[in-house]
Scaffold this motif. Structure first.
Motif, PDB file in Angstrom:
ATOM      1  N   SER A 123       0.841  -1.191   0.000  1.00  0.00           N
ATOM      2  CA  SER A 123       0.000   0.000   0.000  1.00  0.00           C
ATOM      3  C   SER A 123       0.876   1.240   0.000  1.00  0.00           C
ATOM      4  N   ALA A 124       0.250   2.383  -0.271  1.00  0.00           N
ATOM      5  CA  ALA A 124       1.005   3.635  -0.296  1.00  0.00           C
ATOM      6  C   ALA A 124       1.656   3.880   1.061  1.00  0.00           C
ATOM      7  N   GLN A 125       0.931   3.558   2.110  1.00  0.00           N
ATOM      8  CA  GLN A 125       1.472   3.776   3.450  1.00  0.00           C
ATOM      9  C   GLN A 125       2.697   2.896   3.690  1.00  0.00           C
ATOM     10  N   GLU A 126       2.591   1.640   3.263  1.00  0.00           N
ATOM     11  CA  GLU A 126       3.714   0.728   3.449  1.00  0.00           C
ATOM     12  C   GLU A 126       4.928   1.188   2.653  1.00  0.00           C
ATOM     13  N   ARG A 127       4.663   1.683   1.453  1.00  0.00           N
ATOM     14  CA  ARG A 127       5.775   2.161   0.637  1.00  0.00           C
ATOM     15  C   ARG A 127       6.454   3.356   1.283  1.00  0.00           C
ATOM     16  N   THR A 128       5.646   4.167   1.943  1.00  0.00           N
ATOM     17  CA  THR A 128       6.225   5.318   2.634  1.00  0.00           C
ATOM     18  C   THR A 128       7.146   4.858   3.762  1.00  0.00           C
ATOM     19  N   VAL A 129       6.678   3.871   4.508  1.00  0.00           N
ATOM     20  CA  VAL A 129       7.502   3.330   5.591  1.00  0.00           C
ATOM     21  C   VAL A 129       8.789   2.737   5.018  1.00  0.00           C
TER      22      VAL A 129
END
Lengths: 149, 149
Positions: A123-129
């Motif tokens: 997900s976008a959030q995971e990619r950010t992390v």
DNA sequence: CCGCGTTGCTTGACAACATGAAATATCGAG
DNA sequence: CTCGATATTTCATGTTGTCAAGCAACGCGG
């Protein structure tokens, strides 16, 4: 500090080694589809973004300048790259991608699906992390911009 | 699904490319310190864990078997590796690391500080997150152990 | 302006790596 | 036993890499 040989660290290193192997594999494969070797593809990608003196190409490839001569020779023989004089210094030769070279480089970049496939599941959030962790790992701390070289 | 060329994805890909470059650099450097090329170090590492037929080495290196012949030749010339007959199939030659080979391979592994330096800045919790994200990225979903190959 | 050390690139010799084709030896199915 | 398949090696060839030597151009100190 955590011991440097703990199981978790070893596991992460192992995973990174796998990422490295897979990335390389895909890159060579994509280059080969355009009748380029990995080294040729890398140089072409460099020149597609900006013409550069031979010397600087060698620095970015971390090899001897004499090696770059041959790689650029082969790219030039296929009209993907051309050598231009540097108006500011007649010793320097600027290697620049031709129109055909930029076109090939663009298609190659587009065919590199490492970008897509492995990251598609995140997900976008995971990619950010992931991005922030990789940055930290590489010494580009987003919270401390003075850490990086 | 997220478009495959969004800025975040590109940034992560860029970071991965950097990790790949740095990993390679360190690996070659560490190998050179033991007078080994990258390819030789990789083969030696394979054989240090287990003797293998030439064919299988080629598969793991993703190259032609005829190429492995030369690499093993050079390792054998330095007594880091030896060829043994396979008792089960006389066509097969098993390449095996010698005692000296295992010793060199072990020292090389220990000198690979990519494991330590870049990960040292991450807490155990962060490394766990990184591990899981990399696993997911590589298709080894920790929540679904049947996904991996 | 003139030498002279430095810099940028190329050339040549050589080693390692990589592929593909052909030779050899062995295996295994029929 | 025969014959196709498999494992390895050898050979020819091309690319990548190093290092040393050479040449042209730069630019500084005098």
């Amino acid at each position: 500090m955590v011991p440097r040989t703990d199981a978790l660290t070893l596991e992460v290193v192992e995973l990174i080694a796998t990422v490295v192997a897979r990335y390389h594999e895909e890159y060579e494969e994509a280059a080969a589809k355009h009748s380029l070797t990995g080294a040729q593809a890398r140089v072409l990608a460099l020149l597609a973004s900006e013409p550069q003196p031979m010397r600087r190409i060698a620095q970015q490839l971390k090899c001897e300048p004499s090696n770059v001569t041959g790689i650029v020779d082969r790219l030039e023989a296929r009209d993907l790259v051309e050598r231009r004089p540097d108006p500011a210094d007649r010793r320097v030769k600027l290697a620049a991608a031709t129109e055909a070279g930029r076109e090939v480089s663009g298609r190659l970049r587009a065919s590199l699906n490492f970008a897509r496939e492995p990251l598609a599941g995140l997900s976008a959030q995971e990619r950010t992390v992931l991005r922030d962790l990789l940055k930290r790992m590489l010494g580009e701390d987003p919270d401390d911009p003075y850490t990086h070289l």
